[in-house]
Enzyme design. Sequence first.
Site, PDB file in Angstrom:
ATOM      1  N   HIS A   1     -10.281   3.914   0.544  1.00 17.68           N
ATOM      2  CA  HIS A   1      -9.730   4.027  -0.815  1.00 17.68           C
ATOM      3  C   HIS A   1     -10.249   5.278  -1.530  1.00 17.68           C
ATOM      4  O   HIS A   1     -10.469   5.263  -2.738  1.00 17.68           O
ATOM      5  CB  HIS A   1     -10.064   2.790  -1.657  1.00 17.68           C
TER       6      HIS A   1
ATOM      7  N   ASN B   1      -5.303  -5.520  -3.714  1.00 17.73           N
ATOM      8  CA  ASN B   1      -4.369  -4.609  -3.046  1.00 17.73           C
ATOM      9  C   ASN B   1      -2.943  -4.908  -3.500  1.00 17.73           C
ATOM     10  O   ASN B   1      -2.715  -5.883  -4.208  1.00 17.73           O
ATOM     11  CB  ASN B   1      -4.439  -4.807  -1.525  1.00 17.73           C
TER      12      ASN B   1
HETATM   13 FE1  HDE Z   1     -12.706  -2.971   0.090  1.00 22.68          FE
HETATM   14  N1  HDE Z   1     -14.156  -1.543   0.010  1.00 22.68           N
HETATM   15  N2  HDE Z   1     -13.704  -3.873   1.595  1.00 22.68           N
HETATM   16  N3  HDE Z   1     -11.207  -4.322   0.301  1.00 22.68           N
HETATM   17  N4  HDE Z   1     -11.698  -2.091  -1.380  1.00 22.68           N
HETATM   18  C1  HDE Z   1     -14.172  -0.503  -0.837  1.00 22.68           C
HETATM   19  O1  HDE Z   1     -16.044   0.109  -2.036  1.00 22.68           O
HETATM   20  C2  HDE Z   1     -14.978  -3.616   1.962  1.00 22.68           C
HETATM   21  C3  HDE Z   1     -11.159  -5.362   1.172  1.00 22.68           C
HETATM   22  C4  HDE Z   1     -10.566  -2.534  -1.989  1.00 22.68           C
HETATM   23  O2  HDE Z   1     -10.748   1.873  -6.567  1.00 22.68           O
HETATM   24  C5  HDE Z   1     -15.460   0.251  -0.781  1.00 22.68           C
HETATM   25  O3  HDE Z   1     -16.392   1.310  -3.903  1.00 22.68           O
HETATM   26  C6  HDE Z   1     -15.406  -4.569   2.954  1.00 22.68           C
HETATM   27  C7  HDE Z   1     -10.093  -6.266   0.852  1.00 22.68           C
HETATM   28  C8  HDE Z   1     -10.171  -1.636  -3.043  1.00 22.68           C
HETATM   29  O4  HDE Z   1     -12.909   2.118  -6.318  1.00 22.68           O
HETATM   30  C9  HDE Z   1     -16.269  -0.483   0.289  1.00 22.68           C
HETATM   31  C10 HDE Z   1     -14.345  -5.404   3.172  1.00 22.68           C
HETATM   32  C11 HDE Z   1      -9.488  -5.727  -0.248  1.00 22.68           C
HETATM   33  C12 HDE Z   1     -11.139  -0.630  -3.042  1.00 22.68           C
HETATM   34  C13 HDE Z   1     -15.345  -1.608   0.647  1.00 22.68           C
HETATM   35  C14 HDE Z   1     -13.282  -4.962   2.309  1.00 22.68           C
HETATM   36  C15 HDE Z   1     -10.190  -4.515  -0.579  1.00 22.68           C
HETATM   37  C16 HDE Z   1     -12.076  -0.953  -2.002  1.00 22.68           C
HETATM   38  C17 HDE Z   1     -15.321   1.726  -0.586  1.00 22.68           C
HETATM   39  C18 HDE Z   1     -14.239  -6.560   4.135  1.00 22.68           C
HETATM   40  C19 HDE Z   1      -8.272  -6.257  -0.997  1.00 22.68           C
HETATM   41  C20 HDE Z   1     -11.177   0.594  -3.932  1.00 22.68           C
HETATM   42  C21 HDE Z   1     -15.717   2.356  -1.905  1.00 22.68           C
HETATM   43  C22 HDE Z   1     -15.234  -7.543   3.990  1.00 22.68           C
HETATM   44  C23 HDE Z   1      -8.487  -7.547  -1.594  1.00 22.68           C
HETATM   45  C24 HDE Z   1     -11.889   0.321  -5.219  1.00 22.68           C
HETATM   46  C25 HDE Z   1     -16.084   1.248  -2.754  1.00 22.68           C
HETATM   47  C26 HDE Z   1     -11.851   1.539  -6.112  1.00 22.68           C
HETATM   48  C27 HDE Z   1     -13.207  -0.193  -1.723  1.00 22.68           C
HETATM   49  C28 HDE Z   1     -15.722  -2.569   1.486  1.00 22.68           C
HETATM   50  C29 HDE Z   1     -11.997  -5.577   2.320  1.00 22.68           C
HETATM   51  C30 HDE Z   1      -9.788  -3.701  -1.683  1.00 22.68           C
HETATM   52  C31 HDE Z   1     -16.669   0.345   1.502  1.00 22.68           C
HETATM   53  C32 HDE Z   1     -16.771  -4.589   3.617  1.00 22.68           C
HETATM   54  C33 HDE Z   1      -9.753  -7.564   1.566  1.00 22.68           C
HETATM   55  C34 HDE Z   1      -8.955  -1.743  -3.952  1.00 22.68           C
HETATM   56  O5  HDE Z   1     -17.462  -0.969  -0.230  1.00 22.68           O
END
Ligand code: HDE
Length: 716
Positions: free
Chosen positions: A101, A174
């Site tokens: 993202h 999302n």
């Molecule tokens: Fe994320 N995800 N994610 N994700 N995600 C990040 O956090 C992570 C997941 C989502 O505009 C990171 O700040 C793991 C689902 C959005 O700043 C990180 C797992 C969904 C955004 C991270 C998931 C998301 C992130 C990268 C599985 C939809 C952007 C930078 C357990 C419900 C937020 C940050 C923004 C961002 C980890 C799964 C949505 C790496 C470990 C499911 C919208 O921490």
Amino acid sequence: MPKSPPPSPANDHAFREHQPGEGQPKIEVSRGNGDELHQNVASGSKSADAAFLTDNFGHPISDNQNSLRAGERGPTLLEDFVLREKIFHFDHERIPERIVHARGSGAHGVFECTKAIPGLTKASILQKEGTTCPVFVRFSTVAGGASSVDTPRDVRGFAVKLYTDSGNWDLVGNNIPVFFIQDAMKFPDLVHSVKMEADRGYPQAASAHDTFWDFIGLMPEAMHMIMWAMSDRTIPRSLRMIEGFGVHTFRFVNEKGEGKFVKFHWKPVLGIQSTTWDEAVKIAGADPDFHRRDLFEAIDAGDFPAWDLGVQVFDEAFAAKQPYDVLDATKLIPEEDVPVEIVGRITLNRNVDNFFAETEQVAFLPSNIIPGIDFSNDPLLQGRLFSYLDTQKSRLGTTNFHQIPINAPKCPFHNFQRDGMMQTLVPTGRANYEPNSLAEAGENGGPRASADKGFKSFAANDERNDPAQKLRIRAALFADHFSQARMFYLSQTENEQAHIASALVFELSKVTLDHVRARVVGQLRNIDEDLAKRVAAGLAIDLPTKEPAARAPVNLKPSDALSIQKNADDTMEGRKVAILFAEGSDKAVIDKLKGDIESAGGTVFLVAPKVGGIKVKGGTLKADGQLAGSPSVLFDAVASILTEDQAEALSKQGSAVQWFMDAYGHCKTIAHDEATQLLLDKAGVEKDGGVVAIDKFESVGTRRHWAREARVRDLA
Ligand code: HDE
């Protein structure tokens, strides 16, 4: 034990300098009381009394062009603290981009409760109709880097930070209601597979490559998400026209401590709309910032995008009866089974003042919830609860990232956390531990936990679970990987199904490993035999053996709510129409059409071969964009008002012919006068319900004429 007094107003001032919630602090340089030196460095103002350059410690600067040298042609002197500081700061301007993202666009706005639901939740913002709180929303693509384009085929992040009076609530979702994987354990593998390949460093922002499809073929749980990812949902027309989903099942908890499960939805007021794939690819070249610009310009023009907050609320008894597990993030709850109830609305009404300070530094934490909302045991959500905190420390470099204005709550906060890198607050007094009895000596003893107001976790988050066992295992229904994928596919219109099949053919055509291709098609056979056959035919491969299914799929009732086209409203609201004109065009006709479109809520963009004032019949007209730089892919519909001479001249220009060819190929309305017919013939545009005379434009508006598509391209 000393008595724990409830937080007093005095405690609110424990952090002396921080005033959370007081708008956006401007970066101002002040030498204390000298008004003449007080300037807003961010403004770039030219007014004599405002513009006064200083370094970061307030020293006035006399020359911002020349470094200090020993002699006119001599070396630069080390004592040049002005140059040294300027370059030092510049060298450290970047912070690590988000691991996923990374490319995002954000805006401020407001949430308003439109339906109070105190019976379901004690969340403070849902107690009374009309309650409002500020919000910040960041939309993003997933796979590409921070400088990648806006329109790849990709899931869009929809992260909302609500600054409530009981703390920040971050709903980090999302634009698709399900996810690729069921367990946080697989997230690094998923992300590694979709990002640029490890050895070659490409492709950027694209899932169409070997490693992604290799992983997917081996992870049948991803198949439902793959149906969504290959649908038009992942090529949105505008960020203003995407849906948002909390994805996981959460909990609502009311004042009595009763809990119900809840799924969160954001429904765009402008409706959902997507581009075609060919269009998305061309937009990437024509305007890499297409979505960011669209969002910024709409807000700037006062066309504030809005989304309704919907909730699907259900109880454990409902959950226990479903053929899927509500803790499994690869499953959705059909709206036909649990209707979405609208309880609020967010409206984005203010662009950021500074992209880095706000959009880049905003830190979302799924663990940020407020009393009245709780987590479920969804194993994906559980993993996210600690991942995001780690990530913020790595990106922003300090445990004090909550003090950055965009992240700070707008309600008072007070605790005994102290110090750390970049502490910008100045806690006062001696109380930095608890329990303490300093209050008994008349000192400020600091805040205390409040059993009454404090967050209490819901006690039994899953009644069907036995917490006494430690297991690395998934619950039985998690093994059904295909039933909902099939439901999604069968819920689409014929045209949407063709888009999914074609997207799969496109992606798998970029895969170079035959066995990877075959395995994915073998998985598709579990979803729908016809889909698998279409994709195999599109790839010119034999239908591969069906991959084994861990659990036989069941047939679920198709859900119309899952289709974009079945729910599309034809509206001019929020849509952009280009009008092509040239020397001699009739201004009265242009003005009339422009007025009609604008009064129906659309915006008009005037395109001409040259942008300066052009002589037209009835005056002079300036274009908003030059023809070659304003291809029709950037608009929802096009119109053309030309003279015969101009049409003749333009018919020799590729950019003009392509303009109509693309508008036609992307199934858009083309409204034209008689003179334009020459150009349409050259572009191969055939008459149909969407190719109309100028005065018929209103009746077809910005509609996509999908019936045309079979004539203009071969879909799988
Ligand atoms: Fe994320 N995800 N994610 N994700 N995600 C990040 O956090 C992570 C997941 C989502 O505009 C990171 O700040 C793991 C689902 C959005 O700043 C990180 C797992 C969904 C955004 C991270 C998931 C998301 C992130 C990268 C599985 C939809 C952007 C930078 C357990 C419900 C937020 C940050 C923004 C961002 C980890 C799964 C949505 C790496 C470990 C499911 C919208 O921490």
